[in-house]
Design a protein around this motif. Structure first.
Motif: not given
Length: 438
Positions: A364-367, A385-390, A393-397
């Motif tokens: 997830f890059r936050g766009t 019931k559950e949505l997990e967002i990670v 780590e390495k690319g542009d965000t």
């Protein structure tokens, strides 16, 4: 030390066998004169080296052991080891009933594994590689006890692969790494095989058949074959598919991929790479129904579309967990109603018929586009019931932008407030976790 010295020699040898390498076991000889040769009688030998002293060390250990039984023999040697000397070592442990044989030796010249390996009545596991070949193995090969076989960068003679599997009647695990298929048409047939991993260096030039009725695990990394005449794996539980497509196979890829995917229709856990996911768009009209599939993991890429996503989700009536490698993808008209790329009158139709309970989104890059995609899932997945967002780590965000993280969290918190879905956000650098909505 006094307590150790009171132990019988076989017990001390057994303890020494747990050390990572035989050289480390040999170093214990400085602890007591009585231990000087005990290391040589451990049932497992792990030998790693490449110098003249290493060769002499192996000779000395095998000479000290004499005809004593041996269970495991692992040889990892770089250049400089004489092939004839290696043959002598292998034949020595085979005569003594070795059950586990690991051979990874780099030679300056071509090297054929000794014929004696191919007729061993005691081998349970064989692992070998580094460009060796099986040219010395004849048609009378027979390994009645072999259950696990790992071949990495191993060359076969023409037709030899078809002889190998019938010669292993109880084989349960097979890994073929960096394979170079020699025959135009390959048939992988084994009624005992349960786990299979294929990773090729050069794709099959013709057809490829799977006749593995008891296979439960498949990791298949290969170019799309010219045809898949038979894909028999009715008991498959878990499969990872990584396909490549060469230009001259594009025309017939639809029928070929369709046959392969239909052979996997009983799978419960399925992993798809980005290229495989896009290749599936070629057979969207004939996607099988995955009646048993409960977990689906899809890696996607920004340069590839989601054309296969709508029908794939509709073809998984029992899907509970969905892993998505990356939300950003190429915008196409064929993405259908599972995303917000193109405004459609039937938006969310495929999602509303999907019973997935948990989604884990990676990279997830936050766009803004990703945030709208998440809102789309929250709006139209009725059983979620559950949505997990990670976070990526390495690319542009966009998380380096001041207060952007807080803005994203606040936006997600107010999406579809009537939903009972838990939204969890992860960021690894710096380590950050927050349950946004519960």
């Amino acid at each position: 030390m006094d307590l150790f010295n009171k132990l019988p020699d076989p017990v001390i040898s057994h303890i020494l066998s747990f050390l990572p390498t035989t050289k480390e076991a040999a170093s214990t000889s400085v602890l007591a004169k009585r231990w000087r040769y005990l290391f040589a009688f451990v049932p497992n030998l792990y030998l790693d080296g490449d110098s003249k002293s290493f060769v002499d060390f192996v000779d000395r250990v095998l000479a000290l052991q004499g005809d004593s039984p041996i269970k495991e023999f692992s040889l990892n040697a770089r250049t400089g080891v004489d092939p004839d000397r290696v043959d002598t070592w292998i034949c020595n442990v085979l005569r003594r009933g070795v059950t586990h044989l690991d051979l990874f030796v780099e030679f300056d010249e071509e090297y054929s594994l000794p014929y004696e390996i191919s007729v061993s009545k005691t081998l349970v596991e064989l692992k070998t590689g580094y460009g060796v070949d099986l040219y010395a193995w004849d048609d009378d090969m027979f390994l009645p006890m072999l259950k696990n076989l790992v071949l990495s960068s191993v060359e076969f003679a023409r037709g030899q692969f078809q002889t190998l599997l019938p010669a292993c009647p109880v084989l349960e695990g097979l890994m073929l790494l960096n394979m170079k298929w020699r025959d135009r048409d390959e048939i992988l047939s084994s009624s005992s095989l349960k786990k299979l991993k294929i990773s090729v260096g050069e794709g099959c030039i013709g057809t490829f058949s799977f006749d593995t009725p008891n296979l439960v695990f498949l990791d298949y990394d290969d170019f799309v074959a010219e045809d898949y005449p038979l894909v028999n794996m009715p008991n498959i539980v878990e499969a990872g598919i990584d396909l490549g497509l060469t230009p001259f196979r594009v025309r017939g890829a639809r029928d070929n991929v369709t046959k392969l995917i239909h052979g996997l229709q009983n799978v419960k856990i399925l992993y798809l790479t980005p290229i495989t996911f896009e290749i599936l768009s070629l057979c969207c009209k004939t996607m099988p129904v995955f009646e048993n599939l409960t977990t689906l993991s899809i890696k996607t890429a920004m340069i590839q579309g989601w054309q296969a996503m709508p029908l794939l989700l509709r073809s998984c009536p029992r899907l509970e967990t969905l892993y998505i490698g990356e939300l950003l993808h190429s915008i196409t008209d064929a993405c259908g109603d599972v995303c917000v790329c193109v405004s459609k009158w039937n938006k969310g139709w495929s999602l509303m018929s999907c019973h997935v309970k948990k989604i884990r989104i990676l990279g997830f890059r936050g766009t803004i586009r990703e945030v709208h995609m998440i809102k789309h899932f929250l709006d139209y997945l009725p059983s979620l019931k559950e949505l997990e967002i990670v976070a990526e780590e390495k690319g542009d965000t966009l998380f380096d932008v001041p207060k952007w993280l807080e803005i994203v969290e606040d936006t997600l918190m107010h999406f579809n407030e009537k939903s009972s879905c838990n939204v969890i956000f992860w960021m690894h650098a710096p380590l950050y976790w927050r349950c946004i909505r519960k």
